[in-house]
Design a protein around this motif. Structure first.
Motif, PDB file in Angstrom:
ATOM      1  N   CYS A  72      34.068  41.989  43.341  1.00 36.58           N
ATOM      2  CA  CYS A  72      33.673  40.584  43.529  1.00 36.58           C
ATOM      3  C   CYS A  72      34.041  40.123  44.934  1.00 36.58           C
ATOM      4  CB  CYS A  72      34.342  39.698  42.481  1.00 36.58           C
ATOM      5  SG  CYS A  72      33.886  40.056  40.785  1.00 36.58           S
ATOM      6  N   LEU A  73      33.483  40.781  45.927  1.00 33.69           N
ATOM      7  CA  LEU A  73      33.803  40.507  47.323  1.00 33.69           C
ATOM      8  C   LEU A  73      32.534  40.174  48.093  1.00 33.69           C
ATOM      9  CD1 LEU A  73      36.224  43.534  47.749  1.00 33.69           C
ATOM     10  CD2 LEU A  73      36.886  41.136  47.494  1.00 33.69           C
ATOM     11  N   HIS A  74      32.683  39.889  49.383  1.00 28.61           N
ATOM     12  CA  HIS A  74      31.511  39.578  50.203  1.00 28.61           C
ATOM     13  C   HIS A  74      30.667  40.838  50.430  1.00 28.61           C
ATOM     14  CE1 HIS A  74      32.328  35.410  50.864  1.00 28.61           C
ATOM     15  NE2 HIS A  74      33.582  35.678  51.164  1.00 28.61           N
ATOM     16  N   ASN A  75      29.416  40.616  50.758  1.00 22.86           N
ATOM     17  CA  ASN A  75      28.379  41.644  50.714  1.00 22.86           C
ATOM     18  C   ASN A  75      28.733  42.923  51.464  1.00 22.86           C
ATOM     19  OD1 ASN A  75      27.131  39.495  49.483  1.00 22.86           O
ATOM     20  ND2 ASN A  75      25.613  39.159  51.095  1.00 22.86           N
ATOM     21  N   ASN A  76      29.277  42.782  52.660  1.00 22.26           N
ATOM     22  CA  ASN A  76      29.527  43.970  53.479  1.00 22.26           C
ATOM     23  C   ASN A  76      30.763  44.761  53.047  1.00 22.26           C
ATOM     24  OD1 ASN A  76      27.254  43.553  55.009  1.00 22.26           O
ATOM     25  ND2 ASN A  76      28.303  42.393  56.604  1.00 22.26           N
ATOM     26  N   LEU A  77      31.454  44.280  52.013  1.00 20.29           N
ATOM     27  CA  LEU A  77      32.556  45.030  51.419  1.00 20.29           C
ATOM     28  C   LEU A  77      32.140  45.755  50.141  1.00 20.29           C
ATOM     29  CD1 LEU A  77      35.423  42.438  51.921  1.00 20.29           C
ATOM     30  CD2 LEU A  77      35.293  44.695  52.989  1.00 20.29           C
ATOM     31  N   HIS A  78      30.933  45.473  49.633  1.00 24.12           N
ATOM     32  CA  HIS A  78      30.503  46.077  48.374  1.00 24.12           C
ATOM     33  C   HIS A  78      30.456  47.603  48.468  1.00 24.12           C
ATOM     34  CE1 HIS A  78      28.315  42.200  46.821  1.00 24.12           C
ATOM     35  NE2 HIS A  78      29.601  42.040  47.020  1.00 24.12           N
ATOM     36  N   ALA A  79      29.732  48.111  49.457  1.00 20.35           N
ATOM     37  CA  ALA A  79      29.510  49.555  49.525  1.00 20.35           C
ATOM     38  C   ALA A  79      30.803  50.351  49.711  1.00 20.35           C
ATOM     39  CB  ALA A  79      28.504  49.886  50.627  1.00 20.35           C
ATOM     40  N   PRO A  80      31.656  50.020  50.684  1.00 19.88           N
ATOM     41  CA  PRO A  80      32.820  50.888  50.886  1.00 19.88           C
ATOM     42  C   PRO A  80      33.748  50.954  49.674  1.00 19.88           C
ATOM     43  CG  PRO A  80      32.986  48.895  52.230  1.00 19.88           C
ATOM     44  CD  PRO A  80      31.597  48.946  51.709  1.00 19.88           C
ATOM     45  N   ALA A 107      23.460  54.670  49.790  1.00 19.76           N
ATOM     46  CA  ALA A 107      24.700  55.449  49.717  1.00 19.76           C
ATOM     47  C   ALA A 107      25.422  55.199  48.402  1.00 19.76           C
ATOM     48  CB  ALA A 107      25.605  55.108  50.896  1.00 19.76           C
ATOM     49  N   MET A 108      25.418  53.970  47.927  1.00 18.46           N
ATOM     50  CA  MET A 108      26.037  53.651  46.635  1.00 18.46           C
ATOM     51  C   MET A 108      25.320  54.357  45.494  1.00 18.46           C
ATOM     52  SD  MET A 108      26.776  49.582  47.205  1.00 18.46           S
ATOM     53  CE  MET A 108      27.195  49.249  45.493  1.00 18.46           C
ATOM     54  N   MET A 109      23.990  54.311  45.531  1.00 15.50           N
ATOM     55  CA  MET A 109      23.198  54.955  44.476  1.00 15.50           C
ATOM     56  C   MET A 109      23.436  56.467  44.465  1.00 15.50           C
ATOM     57  SD  MET A 109      21.169  52.683  42.840  1.00 15.50           S
ATOM     58  CE  MET A 109      19.599  53.411  42.407  1.00 15.50           C
ATOM     59  N   THR A 332      19.704  47.982  36.646  1.00 14.94           N
ATOM     60  CA  THR A 332      20.086  46.920  37.581  1.00 14.94           C
ATOM     61  C   THR A 332      20.301  47.444  38.991  1.00 14.94           C
ATOM     62  OG1 THR A 332      22.411  47.158  36.907  1.00 14.94           O
ATOM     63  CG2 THR A 332      21.097  45.483  35.769  1.00 14.94           C
ATOM     64  N   ALA A 333      20.827  48.660  39.114  1.00 15.51           N
ATOM     65  CA  ALA A 333      21.050  49.209  40.453  1.00 15.51           C
ATOM     66  C   ALA A 333      19.725  49.454  41.162  1.00 15.51           C
ATOM     67  CB  ALA A 333      21.865  50.493  40.373  1.00 15.51           C
ATOM     68  N   GLN A 334      18.736  49.998  40.464  1.00  9.61           N
ATOM     69  CA  GLN A 334      17.426  50.229  41.072  1.00  9.61           C
ATOM     70  C   GLN A 334      16.739  48.905  41.388  1.00  9.61           C
ATOM     71  OE1 GLN A 334      16.095  53.403  41.880  1.00  9.61           O
ATOM     72  NE2 GLN A 334      14.754  52.061  43.090  1.00  9.61           N
ATOM     73  N   LEU A 335      16.840  47.937  40.494  1.00 13.63           N
ATOM     74  CA  LEU A 335      16.275  46.608  40.758  1.00 13.63           C
ATOM     75  C   LEU A 335      16.909  45.991  41.996  1.00 13.63           C
ATOM     76  CD1 LEU A 335      16.205  45.248  37.108  1.00 13.63           C
ATOM     77  CD2 LEU A 335      14.193  45.507  38.572  1.00 13.63           C
ATOM     78  N   ALA A 336      18.233  46.110  42.101  1.00 13.02           N
ATOM     79  CA  ALA A 336      18.937  45.549  43.252  1.00 13.02           C
ATOM     80  C   ALA A 336      18.589  46.304  44.532  1.00 13.02           C
ATOM     81  CB  ALA A 336      20.441  45.584  43.008  1.00 13.02           C
ATOM     82  N   LEU A 337      18.405  47.614  44.419  1.00 16.96           N
ATOM     83  CA  LEU A 337      18.025  48.418  45.578  1.00 16.96           C
ATOM     84  C   LEU A 337      16.644  48.006  46.094  1.00 16.96           C
ATOM     85  CD1 LEU A 337      18.704  50.933  47.396  1.00 16.96           C
ATOM     86  CD2 LEU A 337      17.390  52.271  45.737  1.00 16.96           C
ATOM     87  N   ASP A 338      15.674  47.875  45.194  1.00 15.41           N
ATOM     88  CA  ASP A 338      14.324  47.493  45.613  1.00 15.41           C
ATOM     89  C   ASP A 338      14.290  46.060  46.133  1.00 15.41           C
ATOM     90  OD1 ASP A 338      13.544  49.987  44.868  1.00 15.41           O
ATOM     91  OD2 ASP A 338      12.319  49.388  43.161  1.00 15.41           O
ATOM     92  N   THR A 339      15.117  45.198  45.562  1.00 11.79           N
ATOM     93  CA  THR A 339      15.228  43.828  46.074  1.00 11.79           C
ATOM     94  C   THR A 339      15.787  43.831  47.491  1.00 11.79           C
ATOM     95  OG1 THR A 339      15.535  42.940  43.839  1.00 11.79           O
ATOM     96  CG2 THR A 339      16.274  41.567  45.667  1.00 11.79           C
ATOM     97  N   MET A 340      16.772  44.688  47.734  1.00  7.97           N
ATOM     98  CA  MET A 340      17.330  44.832  49.079  1.00  7.97           C
ATOM     99  C   MET A 340      16.269  45.336  50.058  1.00  7.97           C
ATOM    100  SD  MET A 340      19.942  44.681  51.155  1.00  7.97           S
ATOM    101  CE  MET A 340      21.231  44.313  49.965  1.00  7.97           C
ATOM    102  N   LEU A 341      15.472  46.301  49.629  1.00  2.13           N
ATOM    103  CA  LEU A 341      14.392  46.821  50.469  1.00  2.13           C
ATOM    104  C   LEU A 341      13.430  45.705  50.862  1.00  2.13           C
ATOM    105  CD1 LEU A 341      12.775  49.272  51.655  1.00  2.13           C
ATOM    106  CD2 LEU A 341      11.613  49.370  49.442  1.00  2.13           C
ATOM    107  N   ILE A 342      13.052  44.878  49.901  1.00  2.00           N
ATOM    108  CA  ILE A 342      12.121  43.782  50.167  1.00  2.00           C
ATOM    109  C   ILE A 342      12.743  42.748  51.097  1.00  2.00           C
ATOM    110  CG2 ILE A 342      10.992  41.798  49.075  1.00  2.00           C
ATOM    111  CD1 ILE A 342      10.518  43.694  46.625  1.00  2.00           C
TER     112      ILE A 342
END
Length: 372
Positions: A72-80, A107-109, A332-342
């Motif tokens: 539950c952190l800010h966006n740029n801390l999610h992946a690491p 990278a997360m996926m 949800t991960a694939q949905l979030a990934l495609d949303t990020m792509l868009i």
């Protein structure tokens, strides 16, 4: 069923909301919380009767009494943090958006796949009654062939911090990567991708704006360098299109809700402040019908007749049920990934002044992950 043991990393406003949701689920056992503000972590642990608190998230990754990490952190801390947790053998639930960039999301996926662990993204709109009803109508073939959707998100003056709500971290690329598209648009776009059946994005065009006045002191403190308005058009395989408008701030009255149209019917989802719910539009006997849905009656009936309906009451309910093997995890991960792509495609299109391909977005995306 064995209770699933959860550790929450980040106990700010969003983290506390997650903790509130977990407290309603009997099979969710809160084991630990972590925050860089140790005093806040200690207070939250006491409030929720959680035995362990720490300011070092790595202390949690190798504990045998933790099944899953909730980020539950800010966006740029999610992946690491998510990647380290997955590599440590923990299932990961992460706040939206999935990451700060498409490259980090990939990278997360990939790490989740390699680790064999579940990766779940908080896309709260998927569990709304109107989403469930719309999915049933679409799956029942009532709209026919789907061909266009519209994603809308609206605030009149609701930019984080500069308009009074939230912290400056929401308004800086250094921590958030994006503005309205990443903060609000992720909910609406992912909801429509889910209802459309996850079509593959092919081409994206768009424009972002930061035009409206803000208080000078708040502008200075916030270092506001993200968009307050994003608009776009997405073309998918199979000829489906999606147009998008997402406003943190705009001189305009409320937008209508998002919508999907098909060859034999259409649906409109409620806008954020609507008092009316889902509407269903179709023609029968050469008569045009505009029908409303009794969502409360639907919800009561489904909960009485479907043993696992509770597993779709919230993102946290779904997460615990999926960890227990009661229901399969929604994509949800694939949905979030495609949303990020868009969303990143809209940013790239705005920067280049032209339509871009999904492949271009993937090739040009760079990591925004913060070093830990």
């Amino acid at each position: 069923m064995t209770a699933k043991r959860i550790a929450v990393i980040g106990v700010g406003q969003i983290g506390k909301h997650h903790l509130d949701q977990y407290s309603k689920i009997k099979d969710a056992e809160l084991v630990a919380v972590c925050d860089t503000n140790l005093v806040e972590a200690q207070g939250v642990a006491a409030q929720y009767n959680i035995p362990v608190y720490t300011s070092n998230f790595r202390e949690l990754l190798h504990r045998d009494d933790i099944d899953a990490i909730d980020v539950c952190l800010h966006n740029n801390l999610h992946a690491p943090i998510a990647i380290e947790a997955l590599q440590a053998g923990k299932h990961v639930y992460c706040e939206k958006p999935i990451a700060g960039s498409y490259r980090d999301a990939i990278a997360m996926m990939e790490t989740a796949t390699a680790s064999g662990k579940l990766l779940h993204i908080q896309l709260g709109n998927l569990y709304a009654k109107e989403t469930k009803a719309a999915k049933a109508i679409i799956d029942g073939g009532k709209l026919g062939r789907l061909y266009h959707a519209r994603s809308t998100g609206y605030r009149r003056r609701g930019r984080p911090y500069v308009d009074g709500y939230g912290t400056p971290a929401f308004t800086r690329k250094a921590t958030a990567s994006g503005g309205a598209m990443y903060d609000m648009g992720v909910y609406h776009i992912s909801q429509l991708l889910y209802l459309l059946g996850l079509p593959k994005p092919v081409r994206i065009s768009g424009q972002t704006y930061q035009e409206m006045d803000m208080l000078a002191e708040r502008r200075h403190i916030s270092q506001f360098d993200v968009e307050e308005l994003g608009v776009g058009l997405v073309k998918f395989e199979g000829g489906i299109t999606l147009d998008i408008i997402e406003a943190w701030s705009i001189h305009m009255g409320a937008f209508e809700g998002s919508s999907i149209v098909g060859a034999t019917g259409g649906i409109r989802l409620p806008a954020a402040k609507d008092t009316e719910g889902l509407s269903y539009h179709y023609t029968d006997c050469d008569i045009d019908f505009d029908a409303t849905i009794d969502l409360e009656a639907m919800d009561r009936r489904w909960h009485m007749l479907r043993d696992t309906e509770w597993a779709y009451d919230s993102s946290q309910h779904h997460w615990i049920a999926a960890l227990q093997g009661i229901v399969p995890l929604l994509p949800t991960a694939q949905l979030a990934l495609d949303t990020m792509l868009i969303s990143e495609g809209i940013y790239l299109s705005s920067k280049l002044g032209r339509e871009v391909t999904a492949d271009e977005v993937a090739d040009l995306s760079v990591s925004t992950a913060l070093q830990l």
